[in-house]
Scaffold this active site. Structure first.
Site, short mmCIF file in Angstrom:
data_model
loop_
_atom_site.label_atom_id
_atom_site.label_comp_id
_atom_site.label_asym_id
_atom_site.label_seq_id
_atom_site.Cartn_x
_atom_site.Cartn_y
_atom_site.Cartn_z
N ARG A 1 1.11 -1.44 -0.01
CA ARG A 1 -0.24 0.48 0.17
C ARG A 1 0.73 1.48 0.22
NH1 ARG A 1 -4.71 1.97 3.79
NH2 ARG A 1 -3.65 1.32 5.59
N ASP B 1 -4.27 4.77 14.25
CA ASP B 1 -3.58 5.20 12.98
C ASP B 1 -4.28 6.20 12.43
OD1 ASP B 1 -5.43 4.31 11.69
OD2 ASP B 1 -4.94 2.91 11.21
#
Length: 543
Positions: free
Chosen positions: A156, A438
């Site tokens: 990613r 996150d």
């Protein structure tokens, strides 16, 4: 083309990655597509201005009706290694070498190798992380299974809003995703393909089919340049923006030769409502800790539509990540409670027809694989066409009822401050109250605080108005609680800096589009990187 010298301690990794051939490739890739990257970012800004000025709401596009109404087209079938991915490990920043190795040794079917939400994009972390992927692909880790036997790597890169400060191409900082993608493809693409294990990607924060078209063009160009067969790159697009939810078929269509499907997640998607419509009273998003979950109409409709869209076109649909951490004492009440919560939420996704999902804690891998086996048949659920689903724009735009709690406000403040504090420490995620946090949870946290101040929302607890003064007062309480976790003067100073930066973000007149962009361009963060790197190979403490 200008490249910064290597970060301290990474000379060998730097020289391995930045060969003259690779630099030539990066220069070509970035100079070819840099203008189109600017174009899609301007298109985002233009759409936002149009929505603000007109008061319009998104709907399914009239101009692409022919794509949605054509029953014939399908995405190309994915390779065998992608057909059964019930449980992936999510949010794995590969600069954390030990966690990366542990993931490679795990029974998971895939690993989300994350340079985005769970990663802090310091120069050190990018080089260390990309080099660790290089080592995994070229079987340079001791006692780790061969690439073809280890969990499949789902790479990613950063999203379009991020830039790489350490590489200048034709006088401009390079787009972060092209820096990451280019290095990964140049050094790993051919080996991944030869071992039938890639190259496979996750694409973050895509907002329109035009952005999917850009990625597709990049894939075609890269495959031709590296002598790889067309269609060998496969990518899963994360639908984490409300505008993209209205263009899911078009996104699949643009990537139909390169599609590994679509993914749905809860927090970035929810935060996008504040991003696009947060100043509108009708889009006041209630306390996420009490009123926002995948069972609510706007999120359930989005997940159902994603599964239906994917399966109708032969594409895989994947669910979000379980962020909870499993207490180690299997006899404890907390262990059973957390296991029951994750099982209930993941069963909801399985029953909706997803083909897989992610967990953060490796302890969940085998229990969730058993859950999948028990409640589904075969490698995936592509046969679940979800013809029972009819989703309207009203379904997708229906805000859940509910208010704001004192607990939820303080929780959002704490998460936002701790995320900025983590970034100033060189970490992209942290642990708080039994789960991993996150940039996705930081986005929804700071978005809600900004929105509640903007709309002068009242607390359910005592009817106090959420104001600048209340947030500043609660910040003092939160800092008292968090301060006891700081064991050095430097750590205390950094936490106070993070608190000041958080207040700056939530009190702004205009909503900063992404907290990661805001931080990545902030002098405080940039100067913290030149002041020295933390050791991201060391495990982080759990708060």
């Amino acid at each position: 083309m200008e490249l910064s010298p290597p970060p301290s301690g990474l000379k060998v990794e730097y020289e391995t990655l930045f060969t003259s051939d690779c630099l030539l490739f990066l220069h070509e890739l970035i100079s070819t597509f840099d203008g189109e990257v600017d174009q899609v970012l301007r298109l985002r800004a233009s759409r936002k201005v149009h929505l603000d000025l007109s008061g319009d709401l998104p709907s399914f596009l009239e101009s692409t009706t022919h794509i949605r109404s054509d029953p014939e087209w399908r995405v190309l079938p994915v390779p065998p290694r992608l057909q059964r991915r019930h449980v992936d490990i999510g949010d794995l920043a590969p600069c954390d070498t030990q966690r990366f190795i542990n993931a490679l040794l795990s029974p998971a079917q895939g690993i989300q190798v994350d340079f985005d939400d769970g990663n802090c994009p310091t120069y050190h972390n990018q080089i260390k992380g990309i080099h660790n992927v290089y080592k995994a692909v070229h079987n340079q880790f001791y006692n780790v299974p061969h690439l073809s036997q280890a969990p499949v790597l789902m790479l990613r890169p950063r999203a379009w809003n991020m830039v790489e400060h350490n590489l200048m191409v034709e006088g401009k900082e390079a787009p972060g995703p092209l820096f990451d993608f280019g290095l990964l493809m140049f050094h790993c693409g051919k080996t991944l393909f030869e071992n039938k294990s890639g190259p496979f990607f996750y694409l973050s924060k895509v907002e329109s089919f035009m952005e999917a078209r850009l990625w597709n063009n990049i894939f075609v160009w890269t495959q031709q340049k590296l002598g790889l067969p067309l269609g060998c790159i496969k990518a899963t697009v994360l639908i984490e923006n409300v505008l993209a939810a209205f263009e899911m078929e078009e996104i699949l269509y643009e990537l139909r030769d390169h599609s590994a499907g679509l993914n749905c997640g809860i927090w970035d998607y929810s935060a996008s409502f504040v991003n696009k419509f947060g100043h509108r009273q009708a889009f006041l998003l209630p306390d996420r800790s009490k009123y926002v979950n995948m069972e609510k109409r706007f999120l359930r409709s989005y997940m159902d539509l994603l599964v239906q869209t994917c399966h109708r076109r032969g594409a895989l649909a994947t669910g979000g990540m379980a962020a909870l951490l499993l207490p180690q004492d299997i006899t404890s009440d907390s262990h059973q409670r957390v296991m029951a919560t994750v099982t209930r939420l993941k069963l909801l996704e399985i029953e909706a027809g997803v083909d897989g999902f992610m967990v953060y804690d490796l302890s969940f891998i085998e229990p969730m694989q058993k859950l999948f086996k028990l409640h589904s048949e075969g490698d995936n659920q592509l046969q679940q066409l979800r013809n029972d689903v009819t989703v309207t724009p009203d379904d997708l735009l229906s805000m859940p009822a509910g208010g704001v709690t004192l607990y939820g406000l303080k929780y959002n403040i704490a998460v936002g401050v701790l995320f900025i504090n983590a970034w100033l420490s060189g970490n992209g995620h942290f642990f708080y109250r039994g789960q991993v946090e996150d940039s996705a949870t930081a986005e929804i946290s700071r978005s809600q605080v900004w929105q509640w101040i903007r709309h002068q929302t009242r607390l359910e607890d005592d009817s106090r108005v959420v104001s600048r003064q209340l947030v500043c007062d609660l910040m003092k309480e939160v800092m008292m609680e968090l301060g006891v976790l700081c064991h050095t003067v430097k750590a205390v100073q950094r936490l106070h800096t993070a608190a000041d930066m958080f207040l700056e973000v939530v009190l702004k007149r205009d909503f900063p589009e992404f907290i990661t962009t805001y931080l990545n361009q902030d002098h405080t963060f940039l100067s913290s990187q030149s002041a020295g790197q933390v050791d991201t190979d060391k495990p982080q403490s759990k708060l």
